[in-house]
Design a protein around this motif. Sequence first.
Motif, PDB file in Angstrom:
ATOM      1  N   SER A  22      32.052 -11.913 -40.811  1.00 32.30           N
ATOM      2  CA  SER A  22      31.065 -12.167 -40.070  1.00 32.30           C
ATOM      3  C   SER A  22      30.422 -13.834 -40.132  1.00 32.30           C
ATOM      4  CB  SER A  22      29.630 -11.421 -40.139  1.00 32.30           C
ATOM      5  OG  SER A  22      29.839 -10.045 -40.041  1.00 32.30           O
ATOM      6  N   PRO A  23      31.602 -14.656 -39.932  1.00 27.77           N
ATOM      7  CA  PRO A  23      31.524 -16.085 -40.125  1.00 27.77           C
ATOM      8  C   PRO A  23      30.538 -16.710 -39.221  1.00 27.77           C
ATOM      9  CG  PRO A  23      33.551 -15.582 -39.297  1.00 27.77           C
ATOM     10  CD  PRO A  23      33.111 -14.431 -39.561  1.00 27.77           C
ATOM     11  N   ALA A  24      29.786 -17.636 -39.477  1.00 24.31           N
ATOM     12  CA  ALA A  24      28.932 -18.155 -38.513  1.00 24.31           C
ATOM     13  C   ALA A  24      29.643 -19.618 -38.149  1.00 24.31           C
ATOM     14  CB  ALA A  24      27.585 -18.720 -39.052  1.00 24.31           C
ATOM     15  N   ASN A  25      29.023 -20.272 -37.097  1.00 24.44           N
ATOM     16  CA  ASN A  25      30.019 -21.304 -36.527  1.00 24.44           C
ATOM     17  C   ASN A  25      29.899 -22.356 -37.759  1.00 24.44           C
ATOM     18  OD1 ASN A  25      31.439 -22.732 -34.218  1.00 24.44           O
ATOM     19  ND2 ASN A  25      29.296 -23.989 -34.246  1.00 24.44           N
ATOM     20  N   ASN A  26      31.210 -23.132 -37.828  1.00 24.77           N
ATOM     21  CA  ASN A  26      31.555 -23.922 -38.692  1.00 24.77           C
ATOM     22  C   ASN A  26      31.316 -23.598 -40.189  1.00 24.77           C
ATOM     23  OD1 ASN A  26      32.375 -25.928 -36.733  1.00 24.77           O
ATOM     24  ND2 ASN A  26      30.073 -26.656 -36.380  1.00 24.77           N
ATOM     25  N   ASP A  27      31.468 -22.299 -40.536  1.00 22.84           N
ATOM     26  CA  ASP A  27      31.497 -21.824 -41.986  1.00 22.84           C
ATOM     27  C   ASP A  27      32.958 -22.557 -42.478  1.00 22.84           C
ATOM     28  OD1 ASP A  27      29.026 -20.767 -42.090  1.00 22.84           O
ATOM     29  OD2 ASP A  27      29.706 -18.779 -42.210  1.00 22.84           O
ATOM     30  N   SER A  28      32.988 -22.715 -43.673  1.00 17.02           N
ATOM     31  CA  SER A  28      34.191 -23.110 -44.126  1.00 17.02           C
ATOM     32  C   SER A  28      34.679 -21.652 -45.052  1.00 17.02           C
ATOM     33  CB  SER A  28      34.004 -24.188 -45.375  1.00 17.02           C
ATOM     34  OG  SER A  28      33.778 -25.386 -44.369  1.00 17.02           O
ATOM     35  N   ILE A  29      35.842 -21.667 -45.264  1.00 10.88           N
ATOM     36  CA  ILE A  29      36.771 -20.538 -45.982  1.00 10.88           C
ATOM     37  C   ILE A  29      37.543 -20.915 -46.884  1.00 10.88           C
ATOM     38  CG2 ILE A  29      37.963 -18.364 -45.339  1.00 10.88           C
ATOM     39  CD1 ILE A  29      35.115 -18.256 -44.165  1.00 10.88           C
ATOM     40  N   GLU A  30      37.602 -20.336 -48.100  1.00  5.15           N
ATOM     41  CA  GLU A  30      38.458 -20.761 -49.197  1.00  5.15           C
ATOM     42  C   GLU A  30      39.308 -19.763 -49.553  1.00  5.15           C
ATOM     43  OE1 GLU A  30      37.662 -23.301 -52.926  1.00  5.15           O
ATOM     44  OE2 GLU A  30      37.285 -21.230 -53.485  1.00  5.15           O
ATOM     45  N   PHE A  31      40.619 -19.621 -49.285  1.00  4.38           N
ATOM     46  CA  PHE A  31      41.668 -18.457 -49.747  1.00  4.38           C
ATOM     47  C   PHE A  31      42.132 -18.919 -51.173  1.00  4.38           C
ATOM     48  CE2 PHE A  31      42.366 -18.731 -45.037  1.00  4.38           C
ATOM     49  CZ  PHE A  31      41.640 -17.534 -44.927  1.00  4.38           C
ATOM     50  N   THR A  32      42.062 -17.886 -52.291  1.00  4.11           N
ATOM     51  CA  THR A  32      42.923 -18.156 -53.413  1.00  4.11           C
ATOM     52  C   THR A  32      43.946 -17.147 -53.317  1.00  4.11           C
ATOM     53  OG1 THR A  32      40.902 -18.869 -54.656  1.00  4.11           O
ATOM     54  CG2 THR A  32      42.682 -18.260 -56.053  1.00  4.11           C
ATOM     55  N   TYR A  33      45.180 -17.510 -53.443  1.00  2.22           N
ATOM     56  CA  TYR A  33      46.499 -16.374 -53.406  1.00  2.22           C
ATOM     57  C   TYR A  33      47.603 -16.890 -54.354  1.00  2.22           C
ATOM     58  CZ  TYR A  33      48.070 -19.574 -49.630  1.00  2.22           C
ATOM     59  OH  TYR A  33      48.459 -20.754 -48.851  1.00  2.22           O
ATOM     60  N   LEU A  34      48.298 -15.805 -54.512  1.00  5.33           N
ATOM     61  CA  LEU A  34      49.551 -16.345 -55.364  1.00  5.33           C
ATOM     62  C   LEU A  34      50.589 -16.498 -54.203  1.00  5.33           C
ATOM     63  CD1 LEU A  34      49.390 -13.602 -58.057  1.00  5.33           C
ATOM     64  CD2 LEU A  34      48.564 -15.887 -58.306  1.00  5.33           C
ATOM     65  N   ALA A  35      51.298 -17.764 -54.595  1.00  6.65           N
ATOM     66  CA  ALA A  35      52.366 -17.913 -53.669  1.00  6.65           C
ATOM     67  C   ALA A  35      53.392 -18.619 -54.354  1.00  6.65           C
ATOM     68  CB  ALA A  35      51.812 -18.869 -52.329  1.00  6.65           C
ATOM     69  N   SER A  36      54.671 -18.691 -53.636  1.00 10.23           N
ATOM     70  CA  SER A  36      55.837 -19.491 -54.203  1.00 10.23           C
ATOM     71  C   SER A  36      55.517 -20.999 -54.234  1.00 10.23           C
ATOM     72  CB  SER A  36      57.024 -19.047 -53.490  1.00 10.23           C
ATOM     73  OG  SER A  36      57.318 -19.426 -52.255  1.00 10.23           O
ATOM     74  N   GLU A  37      56.159 -21.719 -54.866  1.00 12.03           N
ATOM     75  CA  GLU A  37      55.743 -23.108 -54.788  1.00 12.03           C
ATOM     76  C   GLU A  37      56.425 -23.935 -53.524  1.00 12.03           C
ATOM     77  OE1 GLU A  37      57.417 -25.346 -58.191  1.00 12.03           O
ATOM     78  OE2 GLU A  37      55.966 -24.158 -59.677  1.00 12.03           O
TER      79      GLU A  37
END
Length: 674
Positions: free
Chosen positions: A659-674
């Motif tokens: 339920s993000p409000a307008n102009n909220d910022s999102i931070e993803f932390t995930y495992l990925a290949s380089e």
Amino acid sequence: MHRLLRIATIASLATVAQAQHGFSHTFTVDPSGNADYTTIQGAINAIPALSRPATILVYAGTYTEAVTLSDPEIDIVGIDRKGVVIKPPVNTDAVTITGNGERLNTIRNLTIWTDDDTAGEGRGIVIENNGGADPTDITIDGVTFRIGGANSDAILLDDRAHSIEISNVAVLGAAEDTIKGVCVTGGTSADPSLDITISNVVMLLDGCSAKGVTFEDEAENVTITGLFVRKPSFGGRGIEAEFATNLTVENCDILAHDGDGLIVGPNTIVRDSSIVVRKDYGSDDGCGSSADDKPGITIGDVAGVVIDDCYLEGRFAGLSIGTDAQDVAVVASDIRGGVAGVGINGASDISLSNCRIAGDSDLGFDSTLPPKQHYGVRVLGTTSGLSVASSVISARSTTSKDAMGVLVEVAPTDRPLQVLDWVVSASVTSAATGVAHAVQSKATDGIAMIGGSADATDGDERETDVYDIYNASNTAVRVRTSGTKFSRWKGAVGAAVGERAAVQRVVNVPSAGAATVLATTGLLGTERTVTTGITDPSVFRVLSITGNTAGMDQTVIIIGLDWGLRPIADAIELDGTSTVNGVKAFRKVTKIILPADSNPGRTVSVGTAEILGLHAPISTADDLQQIGQKASAGTSYSIQATTPTPSVERGTVDISGLSPANNDSIEFTYLASE
């Protein structure tokens, strides 16, 4: 004057004759009678044993005889290669060297012209084993063969021979069928023909099923250098050497039309050679159905093959590595094929390094035949120990077929195809209808890439099936990467070396809107392309479309760029008045193609969805470790208690549940290949 010239010529050639195996006796032959003998056979028969070693010096003329050389230490030397012609009766071998043990025979500096209308007769030179010790030490040098009949050999090593040297030879086969330049027979694995050298030989073979050099039985320690073979046609071969062990092919050129270029045996080195099978080396010559499956080099069930600094081209594959081939190293070579640059089927310990490899539909493969793709490298069949390093691999299709830079179809038994610092690409032209995948594996853990890059392009900007890495299973990891440059993928992608924790912040995400990219726009009776009035999404996100009338079901095509600024397209089907989300995330939109609709008042708008794109692929949904969220006026991210399930297939995350409000910022932390 003629007599003085003749005396001078005899004197000079007598000096040459003295050098033949240390010969000290010279006998002359002239069909006009101005010499010791009028026939070559007459001279041979007259030489006593005490006069050997001996040279028979043959003057210019046509000798209509069949010559049999059964005594050792006799050389036959022509005074003039063009002027001295041995032309036996029809269906008769020109020269037969028969006997056993050390022969020390030489045939030099003359022309042999045969005429044959019966299979297996009318051959040029036959080296014949008459049942005792294998004949050895025979030289054929500076001889021109004009093969005037089908099914004949210029040179036949019949039933084993050793220490044979063939040099400075020309084989002119005209358009005769099934002739062979050099044919080696009779050897077994326990008792092969040994130590055969072929150098500086030209073969012009225009007939069907003609073969340049063929080993029909076992041979060992063979060296072929400076061989030029032109146009073996349907059923023919440049070099057929699957029964030759310890073979070296160097500085050779084979230009084939419909036949195989080179078929190798165990412990073979091919170096500094060009081997090409190409349709335009000859017209349709009536030899039978088109041989589109002919490769430049074929490696069968053999071990120990090295290909170094070569150019290979085949109408099907430049290089075909078959079932049970082992220990094959290809280095610094340019390899091209009409279907595949390199095809590998059930082999082990295969390495390709510093090569340029291409599968290109323009190389003459019949586009009406299967398979339905063109490949740079194709791996089919169970394999092990495959590796590619520092190579450029590409596939190109100008037909309706797909382009696959690298395709692995069957899982390797030990480890994935190991790739280091390659550049792989796939392209389809605008005239074609195929799809482009730079890297694809149909097998779990089929490919592991470290470094390098993968890039797919399609001349049709509407094509949506264009991927740098493609995984049809979506969830099972089939391709692993580390440090590889790519941005368009489909399906799970794992890490080749080790996963890293990636943090991706998407700052000031505007709320989703139905018309934030393209305002409501009326449809016309014809398809409409919109390039103005488009607002790019401010963050990397999935787009949506909305119609205004129930029953609308046409497709809207959105064209733009992904986060890596590579072209992408998404085709989204309208569903009446509902807002429909696409599947691909866009950074920039360059064009929107609206469908035709003659009904008045119908409109479409393009907006944004609450689905954000990841910059790197993940291997499972669990790789998304956590999500932080920050209000537009906030100073820190709050870790969310619930982590949305990402789309592993598309590398996107639906954040609507936050339920993000307008102009909220999102931070993803995930495992990925380089």
